[in-house]
Design an enzyme around this catalytic site. Structure first.
Site, PDB file in Angstrom:
ATOM      1  N   GLY A 477      -6.380 -13.568  -4.964  1.00 19.55           N
ATOM      2  CA  GLY A 477      -6.777 -13.566  -3.167  1.00 19.55           C
ATOM      3  C   GLY A 477      -6.168 -12.479  -2.745  1.00 19.55           C
ATOM      4  O   GLY A 477      -6.543 -11.631  -1.948  1.00 19.55           O
ATOM      5  N   GLY A 519      -1.070  -3.294  -8.720  1.00 11.12           N
ATOM      6  CA  GLY A 519      -2.448  -3.773  -9.029  1.00 11.12           C
ATOM      7  C   GLY A 519      -3.827  -3.075  -8.570  1.00 11.12           C
ATOM      8  O   GLY A 519      -4.337  -1.823  -9.706  1.00 11.12           O
ATOM      9  N   ALA A 520      -3.948  -2.713  -7.359  1.00 13.14           N
ATOM     10  CA  ALA A 520      -4.987  -1.508  -7.078  1.00 13.14           C
ATOM     11  C   ALA A 520      -4.896  -0.029  -7.884  1.00 13.14           C
ATOM     12  O   ALA A 520      -6.133   0.498  -7.764  1.00 13.14           O
ATOM     13  CB  ALA A 520      -5.291  -1.507  -5.109  1.00 13.14           C
ATOM     14  N   LEU A 640      -8.889   1.107  -0.539  1.00  9.04           N
ATOM     15  CA  LEU A 640      -9.790   1.556  -0.339  1.00  9.04           C
ATOM     16  C   LEU A 640     -10.671   0.173  -0.149  1.00  9.04           C
ATOM     17  O   LEU A 640     -11.821   0.732  -0.075  1.00  9.04           O
ATOM     18  CB  LEU A 640      -9.049  -0.124  -2.087  1.00  9.04           C
ATOM     19  CG  LEU A 640      -8.559   0.805  -3.257  1.00  9.04           C
ATOM     20  CD1 LEU A 640      -8.570   0.187  -4.608  1.00  9.04           C
ATOM     21  CD2 LEU A 640      -8.788   2.302  -3.317  1.00  9.04           C
ATOM     22  N   LYS A 643     -10.888  -3.240   5.204  1.00 14.04           N
ATOM     23  CA  LYS A 643     -10.374  -4.834   5.754  1.00 14.04           C
ATOM     24  C   LYS A 643     -10.194  -5.561   5.034  1.00 14.04           C
ATOM     25  O   LYS A 643      -9.128  -6.431   5.404  1.00 14.04           O
ATOM     26  CB  LYS A 643     -12.074  -5.526   5.592  1.00 14.04           C
ATOM     27  CG  LYS A 643     -12.375  -7.200   6.045  1.00 14.04           C
ATOM     28  CD  LYS A 643     -13.884  -7.978   5.447  1.00 14.04           C
ATOM     29  CE  LYS A 643     -13.319  -9.650   6.451  1.00 14.04           C
ATOM     30  NZ  LYS A 643     -14.895  -9.553   6.813  1.00 14.04           N
ATOM     31  N   LYS A 711      -1.318   3.826  -3.131  1.00 13.45           N
ATOM     32  CA  LYS A 711       0.315   3.922  -3.664  1.00 13.45           C
ATOM     33  C   LYS A 711       0.505   2.228  -4.061  1.00 13.45           C
ATOM     34  O   LYS A 711       1.513   2.165  -3.740  1.00 13.45           O
ATOM     35  CB  LYS A 711       0.822   4.250  -2.869  1.00 13.45           C
ATOM     36  CG  LYS A 711       0.833   5.832  -3.078  1.00 13.45           C
ATOM     37  CD  LYS A 711       1.491   6.868  -1.440  1.00 13.45           C
ATOM     38  CE  LYS A 711       3.122   6.737  -1.832  1.00 13.45           C
ATOM     39  NZ  LYS A 711       3.661   7.372  -0.821  1.00 13.45           N
ATOM     40  N   GLY A 712      -0.583   1.536  -3.270  1.00 12.64           N
ATOM     41  CA  GLY A 712      -0.566  -0.368  -3.420  1.00 12.64           C
ATOM     42  C   GLY A 712       0.322  -0.308  -1.668  1.00 12.64           C
ATOM     43  O   GLY A 712       1.199   0.968  -0.539  1.00 12.64           O
ATOM     44  N   GLU A 715       2.607  -4.952  -1.068  1.00  8.94           N
ATOM     45  CA  GLU A 715       4.499  -5.640  -1.156  1.00  8.94           C
ATOM     46  C   GLU A 715       4.955  -5.126   0.974  1.00  8.94           C
ATOM     47  O   GLU A 715       5.866  -5.548   1.650  1.00  8.94           O
ATOM     48  CB  GLU A 715       5.235  -5.248  -1.885  1.00  8.94           C
ATOM     49  CG  GLU A 715       4.723  -4.867  -3.235  1.00  8.94           C
ATOM     50  CD  GLU A 715       4.616  -6.210  -4.129  1.00  8.94           C
ATOM     51  OE1 GLU A 715       5.573  -7.492  -3.248  1.00  8.94           O
ATOM     52  OE2 GLU A 715       4.390  -6.886  -4.913  1.00  8.94           O
TER      53      GLU A 715
HETATM   54 MO1  MOS Z   1       5.062  -9.137  -6.391  1.00  5.03          MO
HETATM   55  S1  MOS Z   1       5.716  -9.679  -5.463  1.00  5.03           S
HETATM   56  O1  MOS Z   1       5.684  -7.827  -7.245  1.00  5.03           O
HETATM   57  O2  MOS Z   1       3.744 -10.281  -6.902  1.00  5.03           O
END
Ligand code: MOS
Length: 748
Positions: A477, A519-520, A640, A643, A711-712, A715
């Site tokens: 997602g 991830g990113a 990145l 949107k 840096k993400g 969260e």
């Molecule tokens: Mo994130 S809550 O560590 O999937």
């Protein structure tokens, strides 16, 4: 140290490349994968929270058409309990140290005690209802209050990564010398993730190799875990996740159903699929633990915070010492020299708690930011100014500089957009009709985690100049495939539409599970590395090609733009990518990029910062709280895709609202059953609850964490939002509610 890279595609708004497939129903989720000869498996959960299965009768289920029923009496044993596969962070993965149906023991309500398999889902579901079990019952401990007396301090928490007791300086001395002390205990209800797509796994064997279709945040982690449980090589486990309908941490670990599907498929010699229902999601995929956090915050006469004691007490399972890391950012956001942090646990009859959006900081920063805000009011300081004055200029734990900061800029941007200068300090001073209006804020912060192992991606330039990028990651997602195309296009000098992205398959190079907002950062780094390697190969081919206009040039002189290699200082001297391949009779050119993350202990503090503001309206007669508007400013390093980034944060901020005012899983203490395990009774905000949300990004260059300086963000958008709301309620009503979620009855 070099500045981070940039290009024309990264940062812009692009629609999701899988958006059309998703809105037209073309996207195939795990539960929809068509498999020939598929059998449907339905889990039967224990009806006691602690004890043992005394006897289990499956005859009625079999008579009703089940082709097989597996219980602890006939399920093949798993090879390793606990499995050896380490989590993305290093220690044993939460929840995977226990596998059900190895014996008759019951550790938590809903623990699988049988799996009923039939030719159709309806038959399996009906037959599952007919499984009869008798139990030996013990008293279940599920709530903090039931186990408080037996609380213990483990050695370490969070996948064995973090010592349960940590300190710096001398808190007691600071407290003795302080001119003002705020001591407050915050209680947090248990929370459950509830992604729209329920967890599902399908498994199909072909000889000694199994293909596992799984709704997961980490296909490689699924592969390793299933291989360990089954005692086979990861080479014989192929994992596919084409689309994943949300995870939020609940699909980060491999819960028992993931391994039950391949075990049963192997027993029956046919493909097997198991889909959890909504109620089973509450028992089977982890949770955010019920917790209590006591904050003691002290300051001197100048409003400088001199000491913080942060003690957390929370519920874990019977088999893991898990606590989410609530003390991390809370202990570092302000330059507090004297700090004392502690995790204590109560062994409960629940599944092991797990990562849930903003794991740790989402609760820890509510406690800290409510306390800081209350202290500001107590000493007559402006809460924004107090925070700015105390913001840590360097990492107060290590004394290292931040890899990048941006906190002050976020505060400036958010206060301006919110109109903070118009605030009235007096409690309840602002009204709109009979509604009391309050303004509040909270600091956002989330660590930048780095995986230990190299992150890889495959880039392949085809003869027509199309680029194919492949990586063993999955999109739950976030829009990762879209950002991969942007990063690849920039690194390779190609337009967005000339990049094709393949993900969701363990046959592609290894990427760590997408947890902790890694991830990113890790995927962009792997893709960037692969594409820059590939471009270097192409340039080297061109300059060595006697027929190329670029022959004999130095590779450093050449850049790739829009599918054309050209001399930087003389762009007319150029060669198209496809022409280079064509003249060399090459069908393709490829590179595996392998990016090794910096070590977790590099001499930098690594936190993404932000600031959250909220305006609430409280009905003084009814205790009703409405959030009218929220303003957030964030500094997540490189953005990145503007949107997708906005969309992530919009969800996070609304979840903060939900955390503050709605979400809580309630337990029936008689048997340890989650009493509101449905979307009807587990309260979530709907459109009518959602406020106007204003989001801005402060770009900070971070040359430390990864090549693009990401840096993400996933969260960060949730952290601090609930604190802003609770602080706004305090300004409106004069009541500081320390029960989360805040409910109407708390205000009456
Ligand atoms: Mo994130 S809550 O560590 O999937």
């Amino acid at each position: 140290m070099t500045a981070t890279v940039s290009g024309p595609l990264v940062g812009r708004e692009f629609d999701r490349i899988d958006g059309r497939a998703k809105v037209t129903g073309g996207a195939q989720y795990t539960a929809e994968v068509p498999l020939h000869g598929l059998a449907h498996a339905v889990l039967v959960g224990a009806r006691v929270g602690s004890g043992a299965v005394r006897s289990i009768d499956t005859s009625a289920a079999l008579a009703a058409g089940a082709v097989a029923v597996f219980t602890h009496e006939n399920l093949p044993a798993v090879t390793t309990v606990p499995p050896v596969f380490p989590s993305a962070f290093g220690g044993p993965a939460p929840g995977q140290t226990f596998f059900p149906m190895q014996d008759n023991t019951i550790h938590y309500f809903g623990q699988p005690i049988a799996v009923v398999v039939a030719d159709t889902f309806e038959t399996a579901q009906h037959a599952a209802e007919l499984v009869e079990a008798d139990y030996d019952r013990n008293d279940a401990v599920v709530r903090l209050d039931d186990g408080r007396d037996a609380a213990y301090q483990p050695d370490r928490v969070f996948c064995d990564m973090v010592p349960a007791r940590q300190s710096r300086g001398d808190f007691d001395a600071a407290a003795a010398a302080a001119v003002h002390t705020l001591d407050a205990t915050y209680h947090f209800a248990a929370n459950h993730h509830n992604p729209i797509e329920c967890s599902a796994t399908a498994a199909a064997w072909d000889g000694d190799t199994v293909t596992v279709y799984d709704a997961t945040q980490g296909i490689t982690a699924t592969q390793q875990t299933v291989a360990a449980y089954l005692g086979i090589s990861p080479a014989n486990v192929h994992v596919v996740a084409n689309y994943v309908g949300g995870g939020f941490g609940g699909k980060a670990m491999m819960w028992p159903h993931v391994t039950l599907a391949p075990i049963i498929a192997r027993e029956l010699g046919r493909p097997v699929k198991v889909v959890l229902n909504r109620e089973q999601m509450f028992y089977g995929t982890g949770l955010r633990e019920e917790q209590e956090q006591r904050i003691t915050l002290v300051c001197n006469e100048d409003g400088i915070l001199t000491g913080l004691r942060h003690h957390k007490l929370s519920v874990t399972s019977q088999f893991d010492d898990w606590a989410e890391l609530s003390l991390e950012v809370a202990g570092k956001a302000y330059g507090i020299p004297n700090w004392d942090g502690q995790y204590r646990l109560v062994r409960g009859n629940t599944m092991t708690p797990t990562f849930m959006r903003g794991p740790g900081e989402t609760s820890g920063m509510v406690a800290l930011e409510c306390a800081v805000d209350e202290l500001a009011d107590d000493i007559g300081a402006d809460p924004v100014e107090l925070r700015l004055r105390n913001h840590a200029a360097i990492d107060p734990d290590s004394g290292n500089p931040w890899s990048s900061d941006g906190y002050a800029e976020c505060l400036r941007a958010a206060t301006e957009r919110f109109g903070w200068s118009e605030r009235d300090r007096r409690v309840g001073a602002r009204r709109d009709g009979h509604w009391l209006i309050g303004w509040g804020m909270g600091t956002a912060g989330y660590p930048v985690y780095l995986p230990g192992q190299p992150q890889r991606a495959h880039a392949r330039l085809l003869a027509d100049g199309m680029l194919v990028v492949q990586a063993g990651t999955q999109d739950f997602g976030t829009g990762v495939a879209t950002t991969m195309a942007q990063v690849a296009g920039d690194a390779m000098g190609l337009p967005f539409h000339r990049v094709h992205v393949d993900i969701g398959d363990t046959r592609y190079p290894n990427i760590a599970a997408a947890v902790g907002s890694m991830g990113a950062g890790i995927i962009s780094a792997a893709v960037h590395t692969a594409c820059t390697d590939l471009l270097a190969q192409l340039i080297s081919l061109a300059v060595g090609d006697p027929e190329s206009p670029l022959r004999g040039r130095s590779p450093d002189e050449i850049e790739g733009i829009e599918g054309v290699l050209r001399v930087r200082t003389d762009p007319a001297v150029a060669d198209e990518y496809a022409a280079v391949l064509g003249r060399n009779h090459l069908a393709d050119l490829e590179a595996i990029g392998s990016w090794r993350p910096p070590a977790q202990d590099i001499p930098y503090g690594k936190i993404s910062f932000g600031a959250q503001f909220a305006e609430v309206a409280v009905d003084p007669e009814l205790g009703m709280v409405r959030v009218r508007r929220m303003v957030g400013a964030f500094a997540p390093g490189r953005v990145l895709n503007a949107k997708l980034a906005r969309s992530q944060v919009l969800g996070g901020m609304n979840w903060g609202l939900s955390q503050a005012l709605m979400e809580g899983t309630l337990c029936d203490p008689r048997d340890g059953r989650w009493a509101n395990s449905s979307l009807l009774e587990y309260l979530l905000p709907v459109q009518a609850d959602a406020p106007e949300v204003d989001i801005s990004f402060v770009e900070v260059d971070d040359p430390v964490v990864n090549p693009l300086g990401v840096k993400g963000l996933g969260e960060l958008g949730m952290v601090g939002a609930a604190a802003a709301i609770l602080n706004a309620v305090r300004r409106a009503t004069g009541q500081q509610i320390r029960e989360i979620p805040l409910r109407i009855e708390h205000l009456l």
